[in-house]
Design a protein around this motif. Sequence first.
Motif, mmCIF file in Angstrom:
data_model
loop_
_atom_site.group_PDB
_atom_site.id
_atom_site.type_symbol
_atom_site.label_atom_id
_atom_site.label_comp_id
_atom_site.label_asym_id
_atom_site.label_seq_id
_atom_site.Cartn_x
_atom_site.Cartn_y
_atom_site.Cartn_z
ATOM 1 N N SER A 55 0.861 -1.145 0.105
ATOM 2 C CA SER A 55 0.022 -0.091 -0.054
ATOM 3 C C SER A 55 0.905 1.351 -0.099
ATOM 4 C CB SER A 55 -0.816 -0.086 1.199
ATOM 5 O OG SER A 55 -0.068 -0.069 2.427
ATOM 6 N N LEU A 56 2.031 1.215 0.715
ATOM 7 C CA LEU A 56 3.011 2.239 0.568
ATOM 8 C C LEU A 56 3.617 2.603 -0.721
ATOM 9 C CD1 LEU A 56 5.564 3.607 3.150
ATOM 10 C CD2 LEU A 56 6.173 3.055 0.688
ATOM 11 N N ALA A 57 4.021 1.516 -1.281
ATOM 12 C CA ALA A 57 4.516 1.519 -2.641
ATOM 13 C C ALA A 57 3.854 1.991 -3.692
ATOM 14 C CB ALA A 57 4.992 0.241 -3.061
ATOM 15 N N LEU A 58 2.275 1.405 -3.717
ATOM 16 C CA LEU A 58 1.331 1.813 -4.466
ATOM 17 C C LEU A 58 0.886 3.409 -4.340
ATOM 18 C CD1 LEU A 58 -0.607 -1.585 -4.736
ATOM 19 C CD2 LEU A 58 1.220 -0.598 -6.211
ATOM 20 N N ASP A 59 0.711 3.614 -3.096
ATOM 21 C CA ASP A 59 0.185 5.029 -2.676
ATOM 22 C C ASP A 59 1.313 6.080 -3.012
ATOM 23 O OD1 ASP A 59 -2.241 3.963 -2.110
ATOM 24 O OD2 ASP A 59 -1.922 4.015 0.003
ATOM 25 N N ARG A 60 2.527 5.873 -2.701
ATOM 26 C CA ARG A 60 3.379 7.002 -2.695
ATOM 27 C C ARG A 60 4.521 6.953 -3.869
ATOM 28 N NH1 ARG A 60 5.422 8.714 3.385
ATOM 29 N NH2 ARG A 60 3.381 8.647 4.221
ATOM 30 N N MET A 61 4.815 5.516 -4.445
ATOM 31 C CA MET A 61 5.716 5.630 -5.455
ATOM 32 C C MET A 61 5.825 6.578 -6.450
ATOM 33 S SD MET A 61 7.226 2.328 -7.160
ATOM 34 C CE MET A 61 6.321 2.324 -8.464
ATOM 35 N N ASN A 62 6.877 7.355 -6.893
ATOM 36 C CA ASN A 62 6.789 8.341 -7.882
ATOM 37 C C ASN A 62 7.496 7.505 -9.074
ATOM 38 O OD1 ASN A 62 7.311 10.532 -9.767
ATOM 39 N ND2 ASN A 62 6.598 11.706 -7.962
ATOM 40 N N MET B 13 11.334 1.416 -18.623
ATOM 41 C CA MET B 13 11.103 1.467 -17.319
ATOM 42 C C MET B 13 9.992 2.140 -16.798
ATOM 43 S SD MET B 13 13.781 2.177 -14.172
ATOM 44 C CE MET B 13 13.661 1.812 -12.601
ATOM 45 N N THR B 14 9.640 3.500 -17.476
ATOM 46 C CA THR B 14 8.619 4.203 -17.026
ATOM 47 C C THR B 14 7.356 3.695 -17.184
ATOM 48 O OG1 THR B 14 10.144 6.227 -17.548
ATOM 49 C CG2 THR B 14 7.692 6.718 -17.229
ATOM 50 N N SER B 15 7.202 3.178 -18.439
ATOM 51 C CA SER B 15 6.093 2.748 -18.753
ATOM 52 C C SER B 15 5.525 1.237 -17.945
ATOM 53 C CB SER B 15 5.704 2.432 -20.141
ATOM 54 O OG SER B 15 6.766 1.679 -20.794
ATOM 55 N N GLY B 16 6.571 0.468 -17.833
ATOM 56 C CA GLY B 16 6.607 -0.732 -16.973
ATOM 57 C C GLY B 16 6.041 -0.503 -15.729
ATOM 58 N N LEU B 17 6.801 0.471 -14.884
ATOM 59 C CA LEU B 17 6.478 0.694 -13.582
ATOM 60 C C LEU B 17 5.084 1.191 -13.397
ATOM 61 C CD1 LEU B 17 9.668 1.902 -12.130
ATOM 62 C CD2 LEU B 17 8.570 -0.100 -11.654
ATOM 63 N N GLU B 18 4.685 2.002 -14.401
ATOM 64 C CA GLU B 18 3.225 2.666 -14.355
ATOM 65 C C GLU B 18 2.237 1.408 -14.448
ATOM 66 O OE1 GLU B 18 3.351 5.542 -17.241
ATOM 67 O OE2 GLU B 18 3.881 7.061 -16.145
ATOM 68 N N ASN B 19 2.629 0.445 -15.353
ATOM 69 C CA ASN B 19 1.759 -0.851 -15.592
ATOM 70 C C ASN B 19 1.665 -1.737 -14.318
ATOM 71 O OD1 ASN B 19 1.168 0.136 -18.221
ATOM 72 N ND2 ASN B 19 2.860 -1.253 -18.948
ATOM 73 N N LEU B 20 2.679 -1.778 -13.609
ATOM 74 C CA LEU B 20 2.767 -2.537 -12.454
ATOM 75 C C LEU B 20 2.013 -1.951 -11.393
ATOM 76 C CD1 LEU B 20 6.628 -4.052 -12.278
ATOM 77 C CD2 LEU B 20 4.415 -5.137 -12.801
ATOM 78 N N GLU C 252 -0.268 0.411 -11.676
ATOM 79 C CA GLU C 252 -1.898 0.205 -12.076
ATOM 80 C C GLU C 252 -2.383 -1.201 -11.725
ATOM 81 O OE1 GLU C 252 -4.887 1.108 -15.815
ATOM 82 O OE2 GLU C 252 -2.748 1.518 -15.850
ATOM 83 N N ALA C 253 -1.705 -1.925 -11.847
ATOM 84 C CA ALA C 253 -2.112 -3.296 -11.737
ATOM 85 C C ALA C 253 -1.838 -3.714 -10.204
ATOM 86 C CB ALA C 253 -1.163 -4.538 -12.440
ATOM 87 N N GLY D 261 6.131 -7.433 -8.313
ATOM 88 C CA GLY D 261 6.900 -7.022 -9.626
ATOM 89 C C GLY D 261 7.583 -5.592 -9.452
ATOM 90 N N ILE D 262 6.913 -4.929 -8.834
ATOM 91 C CA ILE D 262 7.864 -3.468 -8.431
ATOM 92 C C ILE D 262 9.070 -3.800 -7.667
ATOM 93 C CG2 ILE D 262 7.785 -1.442 -7.242
ATOM 94 C CD1 ILE D 262 4.735 -1.093 -7.843
#
Length: 398
Positions: free
Chosen positions: A188-195, A256-263, A265-266, A271-272
């Motif tokens: 939840s931290l990674a998904l909410d705060r990760m830039n 990397m940018t698009s891949g992390l954005e996909n992870l 979002e999912a 994966g991150i």
Amino acid sequence: MSSLSLPRPPVAADRDPSRAHWMELFFDLVFVALVGQLAHGLHVHPSFGTLAIFVALFASVWWSWVNLTFVVDVSPQLSARRLSIVMLIAMFAVGALAVAAPEAVGDRAWLFAAGNSVLRVLLLAIWIRMSWANGTASRVRIVAYNGVTAVLWLVSIALPAPAIYVLWTVAIVIEIVLLTVTSGAWSSLALDRMNVEHLSERFGLLVIIVLGESVLSIVAAVSDAWTLAAGIVGALALLLTAGLAWSFFLYGVDAMTSGLENLLEAGDARGIRDTVGFLPFLLLAGVTALSGALAEAIARPAEPLPAALAVSLGGGIALFYLTNAIIARRYGDPWGRVLRWAIPAVALPALLAVAALWLPAAVAVGCGVLILAFVVTSSELASRARRLPDRQGSATIY
């Protein structure tokens, strides 16, 4: 990387959390020195033992860097001044690691341990400030992840070899195991705060640093040898390094940018974790080990490379592309697209690692350049083939 669910924090008014701050770039200067110091052993004593020591020490250094980068990434509330203080403290700790690196498994092991201990105390302080009030489970994980391991690094200073190295290993294993088994807890931290933008920029800058160490080694080797043959091999070595840079910066950073954005979002926290924490280490270790082979080839172009450096030359290139292929799959790229470029990009350098045992070093580096030229050209042609004109004549990237 510690902590559980946290509310979204306010963003500091005096810095953009989506961009690397200037003090992070200043911190990277000492990291350049550290990478160079770690690679120096391969230049002076090219053996499989030295290669193994390099990989082990680089693992601990990478782990410290990625933990610090992640904590900054999920701390948008840090003001520019507080971030600067954090980076300056980290800079002195990493400076200690750089000074210790040439004798990290010898007389300066205590300094290497002390630097790692300071880094973990710094991370502990940041996490306590951010999430100590988040519950008992969060506190236990914070103390175990950064506090206990800081103590282990500190206690190891008083131990003789090999016990000191065993304790280092235990400290890193504890962190890796905690990160692995509690991925759901910090998701939840990674998904909410990760830039994503900040992470991609930081990793891109780190690759520049590692490639820059190779360039520095090439220039220094040519300057020391100062012969026509050395100059020719140096030019080939620069072309090889440029091929890796081309592959990463024209394809890897955007992927990397698009891949992390996909992870993100999912909601794929594992994966991150893998594509940020674990896999880039292999890529960077391969590139750094490669620099030792290039320097040796420039110094003795007519002789075959020592076995460890022959493996570093072909294996470093192969590991670079193999890691990129694994990351691409973790990002969701289809098998067919990945294998089209990954099979030749990994297989050909692997064959080079064997052939370099007998080929003159200059020829081996030249073969490496040809392999990179083939891989880059194939990637460019494949990328161009995916750009199909629409009815108005513009290009659409599929």
